[in-house]
Design a protein around this motif. Structure first.
Motif, PDB file in Angstrom:
ATOM      1  N   LEU A   1       0.821  -1.211   0.000  1.00  0.00           N
ATOM      2  CA  LEU A   1       0.000   0.000   0.000  1.00  0.00           C
ATOM      3  C   LEU A   1       0.856   1.262   0.000  1.00  0.00           C
ATOM      4  O   LEU A   1       0.437   2.299  -0.503  1.00  0.00           O
ATOM      5  CB  LEU A   1      -0.940   0.011   1.209  1.00  0.00           C
ATOM      6  CG  LEU A   1      -2.049  -1.020   1.192  1.00  0.00           C
ATOM      7  CD1 LEU A   1      -2.811  -0.994   2.502  1.00  0.00           C
ATOM      8  CD2 LEU A   1      -2.983  -0.782   0.025  1.00  0.00           C
ATOM      9  N   GLY A   2       2.055   1.157   0.551  1.00  0.00           N
ATOM     10  CA  GLY A   2       2.955   2.307   0.592  1.00  0.00           C
ATOM     11  C   GLY A   2       3.854   2.412  -0.624  1.00  0.00           C
ATOM     12  O   GLY A   2       4.695   3.305  -0.699  1.00  0.00           O
ATOM     13  N   SER A   3       3.669   1.524  -1.583  1.00  0.00           N
ATOM     14  CA  SER A   3       4.513   1.513  -2.775  1.00  0.00           C
ATOM     15  C   SER A   3       4.252   2.735  -3.647  1.00  0.00           C
ATOM     16  O   SER A   3       3.122   3.220  -3.752  1.00  0.00           O
ATOM     17  CB  SER A   3       4.248   0.244  -3.589  1.00  0.00           C
ATOM     18  OG  SER A   3       4.961   0.281  -4.804  1.00  0.00           O
ATOM     19  N   LEU A   4       5.304   3.199  -4.285  1.00  0.00           N
ATOM     20  CA  LEU A   4       5.166   4.307  -5.219  1.00  0.00           C
ATOM     21  C   LEU A   4       4.679   3.827  -6.586  1.00  0.00           C
ATOM     22  O   LEU A   4       4.250   4.623  -7.402  1.00  0.00           O
ATOM     23  CB  LEU A   4       6.505   5.038  -5.373  1.00  0.00           C
ATOM     24  CG  LEU A   4       7.021   5.692  -4.095  1.00  0.00           C
ATOM     25  CD1 LEU A   4       8.394   6.313  -4.330  1.00  0.00           C
ATOM     26  CD2 LEU A   4       6.048   6.726  -3.572  1.00  0.00           C
ATOM     27  N   ASP A   5       4.758   2.528  -6.811  1.00  0.00           N
ATOM     28  CA  ASP A   5       4.260   1.936  -8.055  1.00  0.00           C
ATOM     29  C   ASP A   5       2.742   1.822  -7.943  1.00  0.00           C
ATOM     30  O   ASP A   5       2.218   1.097  -7.084  1.00  0.00           O
ATOM     31  CB  ASP A   5       4.896   0.564  -8.261  1.00  0.00           C
ATOM     32  CG  ASP A   5       4.531  -0.067  -9.588  1.00  0.00           C
ATOM     33  OD1 ASP A   5       3.473   0.290 -10.162  1.00  0.00           O
ATOM     34  OD2 ASP A   5       5.291  -0.933 -10.053  1.00  0.00           O
ATOM     35  N   GLN A   6       2.044   2.528  -8.806  1.00  0.00           N
ATOM     36  CA  GLN A   6       0.589   2.587  -8.718  1.00  0.00           C
ATOM     37  C   GLN A   6      -0.071   1.223  -8.917  1.00  0.00           C
ATOM     38  O   GLN A   6      -1.079   0.916  -8.279  1.00  0.00           O
ATOM     39  CB  GLN A   6       0.044   3.581  -9.735  1.00  0.00           C
ATOM     40  CG  GLN A   6      -1.425   3.874  -9.561  1.00  0.00           C
ATOM     41  CD  GLN A   6      -1.892   4.972 -10.487  1.00  0.00           C
ATOM     42  OE1 GLN A   6      -1.237   5.309 -11.457  1.00  0.00           O
ATOM     43  NE2 GLN A   6      -3.042   5.536 -10.183  1.00  0.00           N
ATOM     44  N   ALA A   7       0.489   0.389  -9.774  1.00  0.00           N
ATOM     45  CA  ALA A   7      -0.087  -0.932 -10.016  1.00  0.00           C
ATOM     46  C   ALA A   7      -0.006  -1.800  -8.762  1.00  0.00           C
ATOM     47  O   ALA A   7      -0.975  -2.488  -8.402  1.00  0.00           O
ATOM     48  CB  ALA A   7       0.622  -1.623 -11.183  1.00  0.00           C
ATOM     49  N   ILE A   8       1.136  -1.775  -8.089  1.00  0.00           N
ATOM     50  CA  ILE A   8       1.296  -2.556  -6.855  1.00  0.00           C
ATOM     51  C   ILE A   8       0.324  -2.065  -5.795  1.00  0.00           C
ATOM     52  O   ILE A   8      -0.357  -2.859  -5.138  1.00  0.00           O
ATOM     53  CB  ILE A   8       2.748  -2.491  -6.352  1.00  0.00           C
ATOM     54  CG1 ILE A   8       3.663  -3.241  -7.316  1.00  0.00           C
ATOM     55  CG2 ILE A   8       2.863  -3.068  -4.937  1.00  0.00           C
ATOM     56  CD1 ILE A   8       5.131  -3.106  -7.014  1.00  0.00           C
ATOM     57  N   CYS A   9       0.253  -0.760  -5.634  1.00  0.00           N
ATOM     58  CA  CYS A   9      -0.656  -0.174  -4.634  1.00  0.00           C
ATOM     59  C   CYS A   9      -2.109  -0.551  -4.941  1.00  0.00           C
ATOM     60  O   CYS A   9      -2.863  -0.919  -4.038  1.00  0.00           O
ATOM     61  CB  CYS A   9      -0.475   1.332  -4.597  1.00  0.00           C
ATOM     62  SG  CYS A   9      -1.360   2.139  -3.260  1.00  0.00           S
ATOM     63  N   SER A  10      -2.495  -0.497  -6.206  1.00  0.00           N
ATOM     64  CA  SER A  10      -3.868  -0.839  -6.592  1.00  0.00           C
ATOM     65  C   SER A  10      -4.186  -2.307  -6.314  1.00  0.00           C
ATOM     66  O   SER A  10      -5.269  -2.637  -5.823  1.00  0.00           O
ATOM     67  CB  SER A  10      -4.089  -0.554  -8.081  1.00  0.00           C
ATOM     68  OG  SER A  10      -4.030   0.820  -8.324  1.00  0.00           O
ATOM     69  N   HIS A  11      -3.238  -3.183  -6.614  1.00  0.00           N
ATOM     70  CA  HIS A  11      -3.464  -4.606  -6.353  1.00  0.00           C
ATOM     71  C   HIS A  11      -3.553  -4.890  -4.858  1.00  0.00           C
ATOM     72  O   HIS A  11      -4.357  -5.724  -4.424  1.00  0.00           O
ATOM     73  CB  HIS A  11      -2.353  -5.453  -6.985  1.00  0.00           C
ATOM     74  CG  HIS A  11      -2.462  -5.552  -8.469  1.00  0.00           C
ATOM     75  ND1 HIS A  11      -3.459  -6.253  -9.100  1.00  0.00           N
ATOM     76  CD2 HIS A  11      -1.702  -5.023  -9.454  1.00  0.00           C
ATOM     77  CE1 HIS A  11      -3.315  -6.157 -10.411  1.00  0.00           C
ATOM     78  NE2 HIS A  11      -2.251  -5.413 -10.654  1.00  0.00           N
ATOM     79  N   CYS A  12      -2.763  -4.190  -4.080  1.00  0.00           N
ATOM     80  CA  CYS A  12      -2.826  -4.377  -2.626  1.00  0.00           C
ATOM     81  C   CYS A  12      -4.130  -3.846  -2.059  1.00  0.00           C
ATOM     82  O   CYS A  12      -4.699  -4.440  -1.142  1.00  0.00           O
ATOM     83  CB  CYS A  12      -1.617  -3.718  -1.960  1.00  0.00           C
ATOM     84  SG  CYS A  12      -0.090  -4.626  -2.276  1.00  0.00           S
ATOM     85  N   CYS A  13      -4.620  -2.740  -2.614  1.00  0.00           N
ATOM     86  CA  CYS A  13      -5.934  -2.227  -2.197  1.00  0.00           C
ATOM     87  C   CYS A  13      -7.023  -3.240  -2.515  1.00  0.00           C
ATOM     88  O   CYS A  13      -7.906  -3.492  -1.692  1.00  0.00           O
ATOM     89  CB  CYS A  13      -6.235  -0.906  -2.904  1.00  0.00           C
ATOM     90  SG  CYS A  13      -5.334   0.505  -2.288  1.00  0.00           S
ATOM     91  N   ALA A  14      -6.951  -3.825  -3.698  1.00  0.00           N
ATOM     92  CA  ALA A  14      -7.944  -4.830  -4.086  1.00  0.00           C
ATOM     93  C   ALA A  14      -7.854  -6.062  -3.189  1.00  0.00           C
ATOM     94  O   ALA A  14      -8.879  -6.632  -2.799  1.00  0.00           O
ATOM     95  CB  ALA A  14      -7.740  -5.227  -5.551  1.00  0.00           C
ATOM     96  N   ALA A  15      -6.640  -6.473  -2.846  1.00  0.00           N
ATOM     97  CA  ALA A  15      -6.466  -7.640  -1.966  1.00  0.00           C
ATOM     98  C   ALA A  15      -7.029  -7.358  -0.579  1.00  0.00           C
ATOM     99  O   ALA A  15      -7.695  -8.218   0.014  1.00  0.00           O
ATOM    100  CB  ALA A  15      -4.992  -8.020  -1.875  1.00  0.00           C
ATOM    101  N   ALA A  16      -6.767  -6.170  -0.053  1.00  0.00           N
ATOM    102  CA  ALA A  16      -7.297  -5.801   1.266  1.00  0.00           C
ATOM    103  C   ALA A  16      -8.821  -5.752   1.228  1.00  0.00           C
ATOM    104  O   ALA A  16      -9.491  -6.230   2.157  1.00  0.00           O
ATOM    105  CB  ALA A  16      -6.731  -4.453   1.705  1.00  0.00           C
TER     106      ALA A  16
END
Length: 85
Positions: free
Chosen positions: A24-39
């Motif tokens: 969620l703290g990643s600067l990579d938007q794709a990683i952050c988006s996938h983590c939001c979806a997982a949460a």
């Protein structure tokens, strides 16, 4: 796949939650988006399985009780992202 995650051991589940939190703290938007979806999926599965009597439902309830603080941290991080970024 959430029902599979609900049946893993406690340490593996903690590592999954910690990875989501870090992502969620990643600067990579794709990683952050996938983590939001997982949460979101994890929270949805937890709340929809509260009244169910399946092994996955029992597993997710036990795991969330064990790691309530980590999931609270994830939600706090999400709210901080929404409010301040």
């Amino acid at each position: 796949h959430t029902s599979t995650v609900a049946l893993v051991d406690v340490n593996t589940f903690r590592n999954i939650l910690e990875s989501i939190k870090e992502g969620l703290g990643s600067l990579d938007q794709a990683i952050c988006s996938h983590c939001c979806a997982a949460a979101d999926r994890m929270a949805e599965f937890y709340y929809t399985s509260m009244d169910r009597d399946t092994p996955a439902a029992h597993g997710i309830r036990a795991l969330m009780q064990e790691h309530r603080h980590v999931f609270s941290d994830i939600l706090a991080t999400l709210f901080n992202i929404i409010i301040f970024e």
